[in-house]
Design a protein around this motif. Sequence first.
Motif, PDB file in Angstrom:
ATOM      1  N   PRO A   1      34.459  60.840  56.569  1.00 48.63           N
ATOM      2  CA  PRO A   1      32.966  61.517  56.153  1.00 48.63           C
ATOM      3  C   PRO A   1      32.334  61.278  57.472  1.00 48.63           C
ATOM      4  O   PRO A   1      32.083  60.309  58.070  1.00 48.63           O
ATOM      5  CB  PRO A   1      32.378  60.530  55.199  1.00 48.63           C
ATOM      6  CG  PRO A   1      33.488  59.960  54.783  1.00 48.63           C
ATOM      7  CD  PRO A   1      34.832  59.788  55.746  1.00 48.63           C
ATOM      8  N   GLY A   2      31.360  62.650  57.723  1.00 48.51           N
ATOM      9  CA  GLY A   2      30.633  62.381  58.962  1.00 48.51           C
ATOM     10  C   GLY A   2      31.208  62.773  60.319  1.00 48.51           C
ATOM     11  O   GLY A   2      30.590  62.992  61.371  1.00 48.51           O
TER      12      GLY A   2
ATOM     13  N   ALA B   1      24.749  70.254  54.303  1.00 49.69           N
ATOM     14  CA  ALA B   1      25.002  69.158  53.513  1.00 49.69           C
ATOM     15  C   ALA B   1      26.036  68.220  54.041  1.00 49.69           C
ATOM     16  O   ALA B   1      26.311  67.268  53.807  1.00 49.69           O
ATOM     17  CB  ALA B   1      24.996  69.359  52.100  1.00 49.69           C
ATOM     18  N   VAL B   2      26.894  68.962  54.803  1.00 51.10           N
ATOM     19  CA  VAL B   2      28.105  67.976  55.248  1.00 51.10           C
ATOM     20  C   VAL B   2      27.998  67.976  56.715  1.00 51.10           C
ATOM     21  O   VAL B   2      28.813  67.469  57.473  1.00 51.10           O
ATOM     22  CB  VAL B   2      29.475  68.961  55.067  1.00 51.10           C
ATOM     23  CG1 VAL B   2      29.565  68.777  53.455  1.00 51.10           C
ATOM     24  CG2 VAL B   2      29.543  70.259  55.550  1.00 51.10           C
TER      25      VAL B   2
ATOM     26  N   LYS C   1      26.971  57.582  54.061  1.00 54.42           N
ATOM     27  CA  LYS C   1      27.591  57.988  55.299  1.00 54.42           C
ATOM     28  C   LYS C   1      26.852  57.844  56.484  1.00 54.42           C
ATOM     29  O   LYS C   1      25.627  57.997  56.519  1.00 54.42           O
ATOM     30  CB  LYS C   1      27.929  59.682  55.054  1.00 54.42           C
ATOM     31  CG  LYS C   1      29.044  60.216  54.879  1.00 54.42           C
ATOM     32  CD  LYS C   1      29.063  61.510  54.351  1.00 54.42           C
ATOM     33  CE  LYS C   1      28.936  62.563  55.516  1.00 54.42           C
ATOM     34  NZ  LYS C   1      29.262  63.883  55.119  1.00 54.42           N
ATOM     35  N   GLY C   2      27.723  57.225  57.345  1.00 52.01           N
ATOM     36  CA  GLY C   2      26.619  57.160  58.707  1.00 52.01           C
ATOM     37  C   GLY C   2      25.960  55.470  58.489  1.00 52.01           C
ATOM     38  O   GLY C   2      25.241  55.201  59.510  1.00 52.01           O
TER      39      GLY C   2
ATOM     40  N   GLU D   1      28.570  58.528  49.591  1.00 47.06           N
ATOM     41  CA  GLU D   1      28.226  59.814  50.231  1.00 47.06           C
ATOM     42  C   GLU D   1      26.901  59.487  50.907  1.00 47.06           C
ATOM     43  O   GLU D   1      26.660  60.004  52.058  1.00 47.06           O
ATOM     44  CB  GLU D   1      27.955  61.151  49.416  1.00 47.06           C
ATOM     45  CG  GLU D   1      29.224  61.838  49.163  1.00 47.06           C
ATOM     46  CD  GLU D   1      29.638  62.884  50.327  1.00 47.06           C
ATOM     47  OE1 GLU D   1      30.728  62.831  50.948  1.00 47.06           O
ATOM     48  OE2 GLU D   1      28.508  63.454  50.963  1.00 47.06           O
ATOM     49  N   TRP D   2      26.051  58.991  50.015  1.00 50.70           N
ATOM     50  CA  TRP D   2      24.798  58.747  50.817  1.00 50.70           C
ATOM     51  C   TRP D   2      24.724  57.892  51.808  1.00 50.70           C
ATOM     52  O   TRP D   2      23.940  57.991  52.742  1.00 50.70           O
ATOM     53  CB  TRP D   2      23.619  57.991  49.589  1.00 50.70           C
ATOM     54  CG  TRP D   2      23.351  58.931  48.300  1.00 50.70           C
ATOM     55  CD1 TRP D   2      23.497  60.207  48.018  1.00 50.70           C
ATOM     56  CD2 TRP D   2      22.798  58.342  47.357  1.00 50.70           C
ATOM     57  NE1 TRP D   2      22.888  60.415  46.828  1.00 50.70           N
ATOM     58  CE2 TRP D   2      22.669  59.505  46.221  1.00 50.70           C
ATOM     59  CE3 TRP D   2      22.196  57.006  46.954  1.00 50.70           C
ATOM     60  CZ2 TRP D   2      21.852  59.375  44.828  1.00 50.70           C
ATOM     61  CZ3 TRP D   2      21.718  56.750  45.502  1.00 50.70           C
ATOM     62  CH2 TRP D   2      21.680  57.841  44.785  1.00 50.70           C
TER      63      TRP D   2
ATOM     64  N   GLY E   1      26.986  65.688  59.549  1.00 48.92           N
ATOM     65  CA  GLY E   1      26.743  64.524  59.881  1.00 48.92           C
ATOM     66  C   GLY E   1      26.320  63.492  58.770  1.00 48.92           C
ATOM     67  O   GLY E   1      27.100  63.346  57.927  1.00 48.92           O
ATOM     68  N   ASN E   2      24.971  62.931  58.654  1.00 49.66           N
ATOM     69  CA  ASN E   2      24.648  62.248  57.606  1.00 49.66           C
ATOM     70  C   ASN E   2      23.014  62.484  57.445  1.00 49.66           C
ATOM     71  O   ASN E   2      22.418  63.345  58.202  1.00 49.66           O
ATOM     72  CB  ASN E   2      24.803  60.766  57.960  1.00 49.66           C
ATOM     73  CG  ASN E   2      24.327  60.399  59.165  1.00 49.66           C
ATOM     74  OD1 ASN E   2      22.968  60.327  59.541  1.00 49.66           O
ATOM     75  ND2 ASN E   2      25.158  59.568  60.306  1.00 49.66           N
TER      76      ASN E   2
END
Lengths: 292, 161
Positions: A189-190, A98-99, B133-134, B130-131, A101-102
């Motif tokens: 994040p990512g 779940a962690v 991200k990226g 969070e969703w 990348g994305n």
Amino acid sequence: MYAAPFDYVRVGSWADGVDALVRHGEVARVIAGGQSLAPMMAMQLVVPEVLIDVGRAAPREVRRADDHVSIGALVTHGQLISSPVIAEYFPVLAEAAAVIGNVRVRSRGTIGGSLAHADPSAELPCVAVALGARVAVVGPDGGREIPASELFVSHFETSLRPGELLTDVLVPLPVSGTRTAFAEFSRRPGDYALVEAAATLAVDEDGAVSDVHLVLGAVGAVPLDVSSFCADLVGRVPHDAELRQAAESVARGAELEASGQVSMTYIRELVEVVSIRALRASSPSAMRGSEK
Amino acid sequence: MNTVPITLRVNGRPVAASVTPNRPLVEVLRDEGRSMDVKVGCGEGVCGTCTVLLDGDPINSCLVFAVQADGAEITTVQGLTDPDEGLHPLKRAFAEHGAAQCGFCTPGMVLTAEWHLRRKRGASRDEIREWLKGNLCRCTGYTKIVDAIESYDRQMEESDV
């Protein structure tokens, strides 16, 4: 941002994949989800003459077998997250996935690809070693199994021989009273993790630790087994003070590789943090001391 | 390097192409597929601009070679419609909340959010971030994008009652 020209071969089975690899030799690379390889090809860091697509070589299945769970190499990180079998036996795999990348990376990236790519900063190699997983491999000389702890040789280098393909990840069912947890730290994040820790704690009926494994990721060329620093935990009920002591001794004593991005002092500080987080989360009483 | 014949379905419409293997899906979607709603951003899979759904799941279309996607069902942002309303209510929410400035990240944001919302309702703002991200946005600072997604989620809540 464009891959150099290459010849494309799609195979429908692992056996065909092995044949293609043997036939094309060193100028060929294997692609599954492509979430590590395609960016490298787009930046022309990797320039294969032949790309062998194994993405449809086998079903993407997670199966409970007698004494282990078998995860097909092509199972995606997204599938690990949504699999009821993983949720039941190895939730740590879903937590680690779940962690990664994305959501886009997780739709395509595969566990087999992640292990075969052997990026020191990847999450699944660290967890695979902590879980005592083995990988099933096929090659021109037949099939064999390799313990995860023997799979990773160096940065982006595995013990797979020329022509070999990783087909399944076999995770032995945990003994009752065993729990594995994962923690990592990245700046954004990512981002790739700066440090990772996967802890497995087994306790007996009296609540005393019967076995402990701690594996660090991203701080060496391969996942680093630092379980010996946690030896004092064995035979004792894992109160938070003992867990903190183990984490501190790992951070102080383990031989780590500097990343060049940040100082070793900072890395050691982070190792202590992720180690205590992983140890706490793997301990049955879920002891929560003061957050560090 | 030979060309390889492939067929895709893009928003339900068949697209046939003969591609050199090194062509990324994003390029084929725009060129042969005529789907200009799919944008090219970084070309290396970190910005999320090129997001489309492949067989229902969000991908970076710059990181999939078109040959790999032979036979796939592709949904682009234009494929996200509402049978009753025409304009998908999540898109309306984006418009009403000022969640698009230049609009370049918007297709990726909308497709990603909609995929997540079908799986989880009542997400917190932190979870929504969070969703995303990226999915990088250089214009809005993300706040109004999160506002729009949250408001659509609440809107669905109200119509569920």
